[in-house]
Design a protein around this motif. Structure first.
Motif, PDB file in Angstrom:
ATOM      1  N   LEU A 185       0.801   8.639  35.129  1.00  0.00           N
ATOM      2  CA  LEU A 185      -0.366   9.486  34.891  1.00  0.00           C
ATOM      3  C   LEU A 185      -0.881   9.334  33.464  1.00  0.00           C
ATOM      4  CD1 LEU A 185       0.615  12.918  36.496  1.00  0.00           C
ATOM      5  CD2 LEU A 185      -1.004  11.250  37.402  1.00  0.00           C
ATOM      6  N   PHE A 186       0.027   9.079  32.522  1.00  0.00           N
ATOM      7  CA  PHE A 186      -0.308   9.078  31.101  1.00  0.00           C
ATOM      8  C   PHE A 186      -0.668   7.695  30.573  1.00  0.00           C
ATOM      9  CE2 PHE A 186       2.970  12.229  32.121  1.00  0.00           C
ATOM     10  CZ  PHE A 186       2.226  13.380  31.938  1.00  0.00           C
ATOM     11  N   GLU A 187      -0.674   6.710  31.465  1.00  0.00           N
ATOM     12  CA  GLU A 187      -1.046   5.361  31.048  1.00  0.00           C
ATOM     13  C   GLU A 187      -2.533   5.298  30.707  1.00  0.00           C
ATOM     14  OE1 GLU A 187       0.882   2.944  30.501  1.00  0.00           O
ATOM     15  OE2 GLU A 187       2.751   3.396  31.567  1.00  0.00           O
ATOM     16  N   PRO A 188      -2.921   4.491  29.689  1.00  0.00           N
ATOM     17  CA  PRO A 188      -2.015   3.739  28.825  1.00  0.00           C
ATOM     18  C   PRO A 188      -1.356   4.642  27.791  1.00  0.00           C
ATOM     19  CG  PRO A 188      -4.276   3.373  28.160  1.00  0.00           C
ATOM     20  CD  PRO A 188      -4.345   4.214  29.390  1.00  0.00           C
ATOM     21  N   ILE A 189      -0.036   4.509  27.663  1.00  0.00           N
ATOM     22  CA  ILE A 189       0.699   5.293  26.682  1.00  0.00           C
ATOM     23  C   ILE A 189       0.371   4.770  25.283  1.00  0.00           C
ATOM     24  CG2 ILE A 189       3.026   5.769  25.811  1.00  0.00           C
ATOM     25  CD1 ILE A 189       3.939   5.862  28.743  1.00  0.00           C
ATOM     26  N   ILE A 190       0.147   5.689  24.357  1.00  0.00           N
ATOM     27  CA  ILE A 190      -0.200   5.319  22.982  1.00  0.00           C
ATOM     28  C   ILE A 190       1.049   4.841  22.258  1.00  0.00           C
ATOM     29  CG2 ILE A 190      -1.121   6.187  20.801  1.00  0.00           C
ATOM     30  CD1 ILE A 190      -2.600   8.306  22.605  1.00  0.00           C
ATOM     31  N   THR A 191       0.970   3.669  21.677  1.00  0.00           N
ATOM     32  CA  THR A 191       2.104   3.068  20.989  1.00  0.00           C
ATOM     33  C   THR A 191       1.826   2.974  19.490  1.00  0.00           C
ATOM     34  OG1 THR A 191       1.249   0.811  21.185  1.00  0.00           O
ATOM     35  CG2 THR A 191       2.527   1.676  23.051  1.00  0.00           C
ATOM     36  N   ALA A 192       2.824   2.497  18.751  1.00  0.00           N
ATOM     37  CA  ALA A 192       2.658   2.331  17.308  1.00  0.00           C
ATOM     38  C   ALA A 192       1.545   1.341  16.995  1.00  0.00           C
ATOM     39  CB  ALA A 192       3.976   1.858  16.684  1.00  0.00           C
ATOM     40  N   GLU A 193       1.304   0.404  17.910  1.00  0.00           N
ATOM     41  CA  GLU A 193       0.263  -0.610  17.696  1.00  0.00           C
ATOM     42  C   GLU A 193      -1.124  -0.108  18.060  1.00  0.00           C
ATOM     43  OE1 GLU A 193       3.142  -1.282  19.445  1.00  0.00           O
ATOM     44  OE2 GLU A 193       4.078  -2.127  17.644  1.00  0.00           O
ATOM     45  N   THR A 194      -1.199   0.923  18.880  1.00  0.00           N
ATOM     46  CA  THR A 194      -2.511   1.364  19.367  1.00  0.00           C
ATOM     47  C   THR A 194      -2.912   2.746  18.876  1.00  0.00           C
ATOM     48  OG1 THR A 194      -1.541   2.293  21.397  1.00  0.00           O
ATOM     49  CG2 THR A 194      -2.271  -0.001  21.469  1.00  0.00           C
ATOM     50  N   ILE A 195      -2.172   3.329  17.945  1.00  0.00           N
ATOM     51  CA  ILE A 195      -2.489   4.681  17.494  1.00  0.00           C
ATOM     52  C   ILE A 195      -3.528   4.634  16.379  1.00  0.00           C
ATOM     53  CG2 ILE A 195      -0.580   4.825  15.833  1.00  0.00           C
ATOM     54  CD1 ILE A 195      -0.342   7.817  16.683  1.00  0.00           C
TER      55      ILE A 195
END
Length: 371
Positions: free
Chosen positions: A197-207
């Motif tokens: 449900l939460f995809e795309p999950i926010i990562t260190a590269e995309t924050i």
């Protein structure tokens, strides 16, 4: 969509027609539950949990109170935080606690979860009786539709001029809790069912490329310093960003870390090709000579403007003192509360407190002119 039938359970139409379309309502509760089960690919053992998760506190059944999602939302908030903590810990072995906390906050922020609810069309499944809530949610949904499609699930904070209604995030947390309780508090099972449900999950590269770090690096290149000023207002954390005494960014959130990120991102947008880009290339005024004569009227002008606009009186504050006794410099700030929000500006370092207050007032007048 057929007009709402007041004999059916659901939100009545508002008294006054509005231009924006209002969210719908699924009156067939079996269908509402089935939609969630199809969405999650999960069959509830106890569907009563799901109906509770899809009931707002404004809803009554023939005047009688009905259990709302509030208890489940409480559990869902904690379960979701723990599930994301586990996931981020395992998938980011080199990140420290500060970075992990920022990632978790971004992934479960009200803004992010509200977009999850919009993406999966969850609000029409909610039993409620609050026309005002329908208007707020309708405004948010319509504003989100104007954004790039990719932003719908990825923007974690402050990505919209319309504030995300908390009820949308509450629905996601309540449904999460319903699954958690239904599967006997199995956190691993909960994550398997709800993760997508939460995809795309926010990562260190995309924050958002760490806007605070990016702001500091940008200012350092130009010999400037970015300053953050934080205060609480109505349960929200408000952060202002100053560069060379100029207000260049504002951010707010229920979470301090997100408010700071909002403010940094706002500042970057204005400093890089925006209205305040000249702040990086202009010299900081020293408040001497003819400038003092002009400054000394600014505090009075600001007071007069607040009176005309029926705003509260400006609040001046001595922020710091620098230099030896014979060359003392004072830095003052001023806060003004308007209908469009609360603004704070910081003046230049000057040898007299009154002139330092006038410097802050001058910068505030410049900000108010842009409103």
């Amino acid at each position: 969509m057929k007009p709402h039938n007041p004999r059916k359970r659901g939100p009545p139409a508002p008294d006054n027609p509005v231009a924006l379309p209002l969210p719908g309502f699924v009156a067939d509760r079996e269908e509402a539950a089935a939609r969630v089960e199809r969405l999650l690919r999960y069959q509830f053992r106890d569907r009563a949990l799901l109906e509770e998760a899809l009931t707002h506190q404004s809803f009554t059944d023939g005047g009688a109170a009905v259990a709302s999602y509030q208890r489940l939302e409480f559990v869902g908030d904690a379960a979701l935080g723990l599930a994301f903590s586990n996931f981020l810990f395992l998938t980011n072995p080199t990140l420290g606690p500060g970075a992990l906390s920022t990632l978790r906050a971004a992934n479960i922020s009200t803004e992010k979860l509200a977009r999850v609810a919009v993406r999966h069309d969850l609000y029409p499944l909610l039993r409620r009786n609050c026309p005002r809530l329908d208007l707020l949610v309708g405004q948010f949904i319509e504003s989100v539709k104007q954004e790039p499609e990719d932003d719908l699930g990825t923007v974690p904070f402050g990505g919209n001029i319309v504030k995300a209604p908390k009820v949308l995030a509450d629905i996601v947390e309540a449904i999460t809790a319903a699954v958690y309780v239904d599967c006997k508090f199995d956190l691993e099972k909960l994550w398997k069912v709800t993760r997508w449900l939460f995809e795309p999950i926010i990562t260190a590269e995309t924050i958002d490329e760490q806007p605070v770090t990016a702001l500091h690096e940008l200012c350092q290149k130009h010999g400037k310093v970015a300053q953050f000023k934080t205060w609480q207002k109505g349960g929200m954390t408000v952060v202002n960003v100053f560069v060379s005494g100029e207000l260049v960014g504002i951010g707010s959130s229920g979470q301090k870390v997100i408010a700071k990120l909002n403010a940094a991102r706002d500042a970057l947008g204005k400093l890089v090709g925006g209205a305040n880009q000249q702040v990086l290339t202009t010299r900081v005024g020293n408040g001497l000579g003819d400038e003092i004569g002009e400054l000394r009227e600014c505090k009075q002008k600001l007071n007069e403007q607040c009176i005309r606009k029926h705003w509260p009186k400006p609040i001046f504050k001595l922020e710091k003192e620098n230099g030896p006794a014979h060359e003392r410099k004072f830095v003052c700030s001023v806060q003004v509360e308007t209908q469009r929000g609360t603004f704070v500006t910081i003046g230049d370092p000057i040898s007299r407190v009154k002139d330092a207050e006038n410097s802050a007032a001058q910068k505030m007048l410049e900000v108010l002119l842009k409103l």
